[in-house]
Write a protein that holds these residues in place. Sequence first.
Motif, PDB file in Angstrom:
ATOM      1  N   ILE A  87       0.825  -1.204   0.000  1.00  0.00           N
ATOM      2  CA  ILE A  87       0.000   0.000   0.000  1.00  0.00           C
ATOM      3  C   ILE A  87       0.858   1.252   0.000  1.00  0.00           C
ATOM      4  N   GLY A  88       1.864   1.284   0.856  1.00  0.00           N
ATOM      5  CA  GLY A  88       2.703   2.471   0.992  1.00  0.00           C
ATOM      6  C   GLY A  88       3.393   2.895  -0.281  1.00  0.00           C
ATOM      7  N   SER A  89       3.703   1.948  -1.136  1.00  0.00           N
ATOM      8  CA  SER A  89       4.393   2.293  -2.382  1.00  0.00           C
ATOM      9  C   SER A  89       3.436   2.513  -3.552  1.00  0.00           C
ATOM     10  N   MET A  90       2.155   2.196  -3.362  1.00  0.00           N
ATOM     11  CA  MET A  90       1.206   2.323  -4.466  1.00  0.00           C
ATOM     12  C   MET A  90       0.275   3.524  -4.358  1.00  0.00           C
ATOM     13  N   ILE A  91      -0.039   3.959  -3.152  1.00  0.00           N
ATOM     14  CA  ILE A  91      -0.942   5.111  -3.018  1.00  0.00           C
ATOM     15  C   ILE A  91      -0.184   6.403  -3.326  1.00  0.00           C
ATOM     16  N   PRO A  92      -0.908   7.461  -3.665  1.00  0.00           N
ATOM     17  CA  PRO A  92      -0.248   8.724  -4.013  1.00  0.00           C
ATOM     18  C   PRO A  92       0.599   9.283  -2.861  1.00  0.00           C
ATOM     19  N   ASN A  93       1.680   9.957  -3.223  1.00  0.00           N
ATOM     20  CA  ASN A  93       2.530  10.619  -2.234  1.00  0.00           C
ATOM     21  C   ASN A  93       1.714  11.611  -1.434  1.00  0.00           C
ATOM     22  N   GLY A  94       2.081  11.806  -0.188  1.00  0.00           N
ATOM     23  CA  GLY A  94       1.409  12.779   0.661  1.00  0.00           C
ATOM     24  C   GLY A  94       0.307  12.194   1.524  1.00  0.00           C
ATOM     25  N   ILE A  95      -0.101  10.969   1.252  1.00  0.00           N
ATOM     26  CA  ILE A  95      -1.116  10.317   2.087  1.00  0.00           C
ATOM     27  C   ILE A  95      -0.379   9.629   3.227  1.00  0.00           C
ATOM     28  N   ASP A  96      -0.702  10.039   4.454  1.00  0.00           N
ATOM     29  CA  ASP A  96       0.023   9.487   5.592  1.00  0.00           C
ATOM     30  C   ASP A  96      -0.797   8.519   6.445  1.00  0.00           C
ATOM     31  N   LYS A  97      -2.068   8.324   6.088  1.00  0.00           N
ATOM     32  CA  LYS A  97      -2.888   7.398   6.863  1.00  0.00           C
ATOM     33  C   LYS A  97      -3.996   6.848   5.973  1.00  0.00           C
ATOM     34  N   VAL A  98      -4.222   5.537   6.089  1.00  0.00           N
ATOM     35  CA  VAL A  98      -5.325   4.877   5.381  1.00  0.00           C
ATOM     36  C   VAL A  98      -5.939   3.837   6.305  1.00  0.00           C
ATOM     37  N   ILE A  99      -7.154   3.474   5.990  1.00  0.00           N
ATOM     38  CA  ILE A  99      -7.760   2.267   6.567  1.00  0.00           C
ATOM     39  C   ILE A  99      -7.850   1.266   5.430  1.00  0.00           C
ATOM     40  N   TYR A 100      -7.242   0.104   5.621  1.00  0.00           N
ATOM     41  CA  TYR A 100      -7.367  -0.973   4.645  1.00  0.00           C
ATOM     42  C   TYR A 100      -8.549  -1.837   5.059  1.00  0.00           C
ATOM     43  N   LEU A 101      -9.447  -2.089   4.125  1.00  0.00           N
ATOM     44  CA  LEU A 101     -10.589  -2.963   4.360  1.00  0.00           C
ATOM     45  C   LEU A 101     -10.508  -4.170   3.437  1.00  0.00           C
ATOM     46  N   ASP A 102     -10.632  -5.362   3.996  1.00  0.00           N
ATOM     47  CA  ASP A 102     -10.757  -6.545   3.148  1.00  0.00           C
ATOM     48  C   ASP A 102     -12.014  -6.379   2.311  1.00  0.00           C
ATOM     49  N   SER A 103     -11.992  -6.940   1.142  1.00  0.00           N
ATOM     50  CA  SER A 103     -13.106  -6.768   0.207  1.00  0.00           C
ATOM     51  C   SER A 103     -14.407  -7.401   0.681  1.00  0.00           C
ATOM     52  N   ASP A 104     -14.335  -8.274   1.666  1.00  0.00           N
ATOM     53  CA  ASP A 104     -15.560  -8.900   2.178  1.00  0.00           C
ATOM     54  C   ASP A 104     -15.978  -8.324   3.536  1.00  0.00           C
ATOM     55  N   THR A 105     -15.505  -7.111   3.851  1.00  0.00           N
ATOM     56  CA  THR A 105     -15.859  -6.443   5.101  1.00  0.00           C
ATOM     57  C   THR A 105     -17.203  -5.746   4.961  1.00  0.00           C
ATOM     58  N   LEU A 106     -18.085  -5.974   5.910  1.00  0.00           N
ATOM     59  CA  LEU A 106     -19.365  -5.276   5.962  1.00  0.00           C
ATOM     60  C   LEU A 106     -19.218  -4.136   6.963  1.00  0.00           C
ATOM     61  N   VAL A 107     -19.410  -2.907   6.514  1.00  0.00           N
ATOM     62  CA  VAL A 107     -19.248  -1.714   7.350  1.00  0.00           C
ATOM     63  C   VAL A 107     -20.614  -1.347   7.913  1.00  0.00           C
TER      64      VAL A 107
END
Length: 137
Positions: A87-107
């Motif tokens: 994730i850290g190498s693929m998301i755009p520069n400048g983003i310092d925090k993300v929440i990763y959700l598995d694709s089968d997560t029900l929010v």
Amino acid sequence: MNIVYASDNNFADIMCVSIMSFNDHNCDALIYILDCGIDESKKQKIEKLCSGRNAVFFIDAKKTLDGLDYDLNIDRGSIAAYARLFIGSMIPNGIDKVIYLDSDTLVRGSLLDLYNYELDSFTIGGVRDSFSVLNKK
């Protein structure tokens, strides 16, 4: 709020359910999808699901994953399961925090409090996987 999913074409419909549940309780988020081969028609469906609620961006994860010089064990699905490690190498520069959700997560509610949770000096926060040996006991 920055959200990350990883999926291939086979799991994209299941990810749509997760995205719909996320959209029901959260808005004005940036959703980054580590794309491991999602068909254009399914991408359009996902963009339509997010329209007016959250912005969605597809990141070509296959380039990164195909370049790995490892014999990866794909025991529970697809190479997309490994995308979260990059994730850290693929998301755009400048983003310092993300929440990763598995694709089968029900929010089932807003994730804003979780997103704003202070990790102090920790790089990552997480929960035990329901498939772990300890949870099976």
